[in-house]
Motif scaffolding. Structure first.
Motif, short mmCIF file in Angstrom:
data_model
loop_
_atom_site.label_atom_id
_atom_site.label_comp_id
_atom_site.label_asym_id
_atom_site.label_seq_id
_atom_site.Cartn_x
_atom_site.Cartn_y
_atom_site.Cartn_z
N SER A 435 103.91 -40.14 4.61
CA SER A 435 104.30 -38.80 4.19
C SER A 435 103.31 -38.30 3.13
N MET A 436 102.78 -37.09 3.31
CA MET A 436 101.79 -36.54 2.38
C MET A 436 101.99 -35.05 2.20
N ASN A 437 101.53 -34.55 1.06
CA ASN A 437 101.60 -33.13 0.73
C ASN A 437 100.23 -32.53 0.99
N LEU A 438 100.07 -31.82 2.12
CA LEU A 438 98.78 -31.28 2.50
C LEU A 438 98.29 -30.24 1.50
N GLU A 439 99.20 -29.43 0.98
CA GLU A 439 98.79 -28.40 0.03
C GLU A 439 98.15 -29.03 -1.22
N GLU A 440 98.75 -30.12 -1.69
CA GLU A 440 98.22 -30.79 -2.89
C GLU A 440 96.86 -31.40 -2.59
N VAL A 441 96.70 -32.00 -1.40
CA VAL A 441 95.43 -32.62 -1.03
C VAL A 441 94.32 -31.58 -0.96
N ILE A 442 94.59 -30.44 -0.31
CA ILE A 442 93.56 -29.39 -0.18
C ILE A 442 93.23 -28.81 -1.55
N HIS A 443 94.25 -28.62 -2.38
CA HIS A 443 94.00 -28.08 -3.72
C HIS A 443 93.09 -29.03 -4.52
N ASN A 444 93.36 -30.33 -4.44
CA ASN A 444 92.53 -31.30 -5.15
C ASN A 444 91.10 -31.30 -4.63
N LEU A 445 90.93 -31.14 -3.30
CA LEU A 445 89.58 -31.10 -2.73
C LEU A 445 88.81 -29.88 -3.23
N VAL A 446 89.48 -28.74 -3.29
CA VAL A 446 88.82 -27.52 -3.78
C VAL A 446 88.38 -27.72 -5.23
N GLN A 447 89.25 -28.32 -6.04
CA GLN A 447 88.89 -28.55 -7.44
C GLN A 447 87.76 -29.57 -7.55
N MET A 448 87.77 -30.56 -6.67
CA MET A 448 86.75 -31.60 -6.70
C MET A 448 85.36 -31.03 -6.46
N PHE A 449 85.25 -30.08 -5.50
CA PHE A 449 83.94 -29.57 -5.11
C PHE A 449 83.59 -28.25 -5.83
N ARG A 450 84.45 -27.81 -6.75
CA ARG A 450 84.21 -26.53 -7.41
C ARG A 450 82.87 -26.54 -8.15
N PHE A 451 82.60 -27.59 -8.92
CA PHE A 451 81.37 -27.63 -9.71
C PHE A 451 80.14 -27.84 -8.83
N LYS A 452 80.29 -28.66 -7.77
CA LYS A 452 79.15 -28.86 -6.87
C LYS A 452 78.79 -27.56 -6.17
N ALA A 453 79.78 -26.75 -5.86
CA ALA A 453 79.51 -25.45 -5.23
C ALA A 453 78.73 -24.56 -6.18
N GLU A 454 79.06 -24.62 -7.45
CA GLU A 454 78.38 -23.75 -8.42
C GLU A 454 76.93 -24.17 -8.66
N GLU A 455 76.59 -25.44 -8.37
CA GLU A 455 75.21 -25.90 -8.57
C GLU A 455 74.24 -25.10 -7.70
N ASN A 456 74.61 -24.80 -6.46
CA ASN A 456 73.75 -24.02 -5.56
C ASN A 456 74.20 -22.56 -5.47
N HIS A 457 74.97 -22.12 -6.48
CA HIS A 457 75.44 -20.73 -6.54
C HIS A 457 76.23 -20.36 -5.28
N ASN A 458 77.09 -21.29 -4.85
CA ASN A 458 77.92 -21.04 -3.67
C ASN A 458 79.35 -20.72 -4.09
N LYS A 459 80.06 -20.04 -3.20
CA LYS A 459 81.48 -19.77 -3.39
C LYS A 459 82.26 -20.71 -2.46
N LEU A 460 83.24 -21.43 -2.99
CA LEU A 460 84.11 -22.30 -2.21
C LEU A 460 85.46 -21.60 -2.06
N ILE A 461 85.78 -21.21 -0.82
CA ILE A 461 86.94 -20.35 -0.56
C ILE A 461 87.94 -21.10 0.31
N LEU A 462 89.21 -21.06 -0.08
CA LEU A 462 90.29 -21.60 0.73
C LEU A 462 90.93 -20.45 1.50
#
Length: 736
Positions: A435-462
């Motif tokens: 049993s898993m919470n998909l919303e929580e997993v996706i939210h954590n992934l977005v937060q995880m890659f937020r800074f890496k996206a900013e390195e190449n001036h990219n927008k990470l959109i859910l």
């Protein structure tokens, strides 16, 4: 034409086949006849067996059945009814067997006699049943009427006891002994009583005596029809019928057996004659054919030997080789075709060898690339360590430590990727749906890659229409691994653009499941169409120049594709150069509970345990790392170097937590855990045990948990993971 080998072969073949056909047809006729006769015998024997068994019912009726009161109340008796029913069935079976025998032209005359005898037997039994019902027994029928009359004389005291008891004695003697002499004695006693005693005509006594005598004489007459000693009654007639019926059965079977034996003799003679003829024909034609064919085959054999000794090159060996025999000529043509296929196969083998060489080169390049990928973070770790030794500036030391941490984590990711691919390649990768919470997993992934996206001036959109309102049952770790690989690739090859994580809930007919569409879309450099076919191959990247510019192992998409297949879906890709790429897949996933799992709730540490931690670890470096990390949390630490020392230390002192390495000398961690749990101290004062090992596979974790460990920490140990375990199993203010 008529002298050619082909015609002679055909003629011989036709003659032999004609004999075979004739033999087969004749044998089929004989065999069919034999099977029919056997079937007739078997069915006749079965009918005979049933008839013999049925006679027992009649015999039981004679012994016991006529005494059954049901016979006189309803006119039916169990043994007699079974006998009638079975006789009727046997008669119908004989009739059906007779009809079948007539259709198949089998001997049936005796069967007709059987049917007639069964009809007579059935009629006689029906008549016997009627006579028994009239005769009666005890209080029924004529015997009942006799009893009633004599009992009235006795009750009304119309005669002295000696007089009416004489009547009763003669009556009983006749019933028991079944002799007509007692009927005469009964009537003589009646006449004597009439002459010696003045009985008033028409009186009560006269009426009862006349009725008693009349009923007794009727009873005797019926008994005489049934059976009487010295006379042939209906019982003897039925017994004689049964004997005759058995003899008729034997006679019918004897006639059928006689015809069957004669038929078997004819079949044996036919087989012997045709066998001798076929052997002679085969010998004659074999000799003739061998003389005509051996010359051509000898020439072909010589050419074949030269062919095999010349590295399978024809060099005109079979070009001018011909035969006057059509079959040998076809053999030559087939050999020429086989040679063409052989040459084509040799060409394919050469191409496969070249392909294998190319694959070896690709793997060699992969190994060289992997060596570079591993050495790069390793060099970073070693280089920063050397710099740390020569600097005392806190700011620079902190920067160097961050570089070391990043390089070590990158090196761990490389090792995990290689291990994952090796498991997939060996077919040992298994999913662990929970049993898993998909919303929580996706939210954590977005937060995880937020800074890496900013390195190449990219927008990470859910991009998600509606959040899920329920948990799902899936392998959270592998699903995150798929998204991490896809998002990481998208961010790597995209600059000044956007990466979109798309989630859609699709309709499904099963209410217990939900169907989800996942996609990772980027606006990066894109992939050439010619490279899409090999995109998911292991050890490959679209271009080596891309690898040099962006790095990577060439395993990420291969692992992702295999994981998606393992979940029952297919990873699809659409891409255009300079516009971007979209990787997508769909999963039908079971819905979970509406409540969140309680797996990560804090462990309630027993109040009697201390906050001292026992560390069982044989590696000195790992001992120092764990010891320092735990001491920084304000914990007291005791370190032992094998499982035996851990067991001894636990039995001597109380601990709040045990960190147990699974692979140690003397006694390994699993054995030590088993011994600790089996101890009397643990049964009364349990202590949480957490497995610590470099074997990070799922089966290692399951084995540790099954052995009794409460949790699991993989090596290399991350402070955050250790902090999670300490918060879960120890209640300390210093850990809050």
């Amino acid at each position: 034409m008529f002298k050619t080998l082909q015609f002679r072969i055909l003629r011989g073949f036709i003659i032999i086949m004609a004999l075979f056909v004739f033999w087969g047809f004749a044998y089929h006729l004989f065999d069919t006849r034999r099977e029919d006769l056997n079937a007739l015998i078997n069915q006749s024997r079965e009918i005979q067996r049933r008839q013999l068994f049925n006679i027992q019912n009649f015999q039981l009726f004679q012994l016991l059945g006529y005494k059954d009161t049901v016979l006189y109340q309803s006119g039916k008796q169990e043994y007699l009814e079974v006998f009638r029913h079975n006789t009727l069935e046997i008669k119908n079976e004989v009739k059906e067997l007779q009809s079948w025998a007539i259709e198949e032209d089998l001997p049936y005359q005796k069967l007709a006699l059987l049917e007639e005898s069964l009809n007579q037997l059935n009629d006689s039994v029906a008549k016997l049943s009627s006579l028994y019902i009239q005769r009666g027994f005890k209080d029924f029928g004529l015997e009942g009427q006799m009893r009633e009359a004599i009992h009235l004389i006795e009750q009304e005291k119309l005669l002295p006891p000696a007089q009416y008891l004489s009547f009763r004695r003669h009556e009983k003697d006749f019933i028991n002994r079944n002799q007509w002499e007692y009927v005469k004695l009964f009537n003589q006693h009646y006449e004597r009583l009439q002459s010696e005693t003045k009985i008033v005509p028409g009186s009560r006594l006269d009426s009862l005596l006349n009725a008693y005598r009349s009923v007794f004489n009727q009873f005797a007459a019926i008994q005489a029809q049934i059976s009487l000693e010295g006379k042939k009654g209906l019982v003897e007639t039925i017994a004689s019928m049964n004997t005759d019926l058995e003899a008729e059965f034997d006679l019918a079977l004897s006639g059928i057996n006689k015809e069957l034996n004669a038929l078997q003799s004819q079949v044996d003679n036919l087989i012997n004659i045709l066998g001798v003829l076929m052997i002679l024909l085969i010998l004659i034609y074999s000799y003739s054919l061998s003389r005509r064919i051996s010359g051509d085959l000898k020439e072909f054999g010589n050419a074949l030997r030269k062919y095999t000794s010349s590295d399978f090159k024809t060099r005109g060996l079979f070009k001018n080789l011909k035969s006057g025999t059509h079959e040998v000529q076809e053999l030559l043509e087939d050999f020429r075709k086989m040679n063409q296929k052989l040459q084509a196969s040799l060409t394919e083998l050469k191409l496969a060898a070249r392909k294998s060489e190319r694959t070896a080169k690709v793997k060699s390049y992969f190994l060289a690339n992997m060596s570079h990928e591993i050495r790069t973070p390793l060099n970073g770790v070693l280089g920063m360590i050397h710099l740390l030794k020569d600097t005392h500036d806190p700011t620079q030391r902190a920067e160097y430590m961050r570089t070391i941490e990043f390089s070590a984590e990158h090196l761990g990711d490389l090792v995990n990727m290689i291990l994952d691919f090796s498991k997939i390649d060996a077919g040992k990768m298994e999913l662990n749906p929970q049993s898993m919470n998909l919303e929580e997993v996706i939210h954590n992934l977005v937060q995880m890659f937020r800074f890496k996206a900013e390195e190449n001036h990219n927008k990470l959109i859910l991009d998600q229409d509606n959040p899920l309102e329920h948990l799902i049952i899936a392998d959270s770790l592998r699903l995150q691994q798929i998204f991490i690989n896809l998002i990481s690739n998208a961010l790597k090859f995209t600059k000044d653009g956007e990466v979109r994580i798309i989630i859609r809930e699709l309709s499904t007919d099963n209410d217990a499941n939900c169907k989800l569409y996942f996609a990772v879309q980027d606006s990066g450099i894109g992939i050439p169409e010619r490279k899409l076919k090999s995109l998911f191959d292991a050890y490959s990247q679209t271009d080596r120049s891309i690898q040099k510019e962006f790095g990577g192992t060439g395993l990420g998409l291969a692992i992702t594709n295999e994981l998606v297949k393992l979940m029952g879906s297919q990873l699809e890709v659409k891409s255009r150069i300079a516009i971007g790429s979209t990787f997508s897949f769909s999963l039908e996933i079971p819905k979970g509970s509406t409540k969140l799992s309680d797996l990560d709730h804090p462990y309630q540490s027993p109040s009697h345990l201390s906050q001292k931690v026992l560390v069982a670890e044989d590696n000195e470096v790992n001992q120092k790392v764990l010891g320092l990390l735990l001491e920084r949390k304000g914990l007291s630490v005791q370190v032992v170097k094998n499982g035996q020392e851990a067991l001894d230390a636990y039995l001597e002192e109380d601990y709040g937590l045990i960190l147990m390495d699974l692979q140690m000398p003397v006694m390994d961690g699993l054995e030590a855990t088993r011994e600790i749990i089996a101890s009397a101290k643990y049964q009364s004062r349990p202590c949480p045990i957490v497995a610590v090992t470099a074997n990070a596979f799922e089966e290692d974790k399951r084995e540790a948990l099954l052995m009794g460990c409460q949790d699991f920490i993989p090596k290399p140990i991350k402070p955050d993971e250790l902090h999670r375990v300490l918060r879960k199993y120890l209640i300390l203010n210093s850990l809050s």
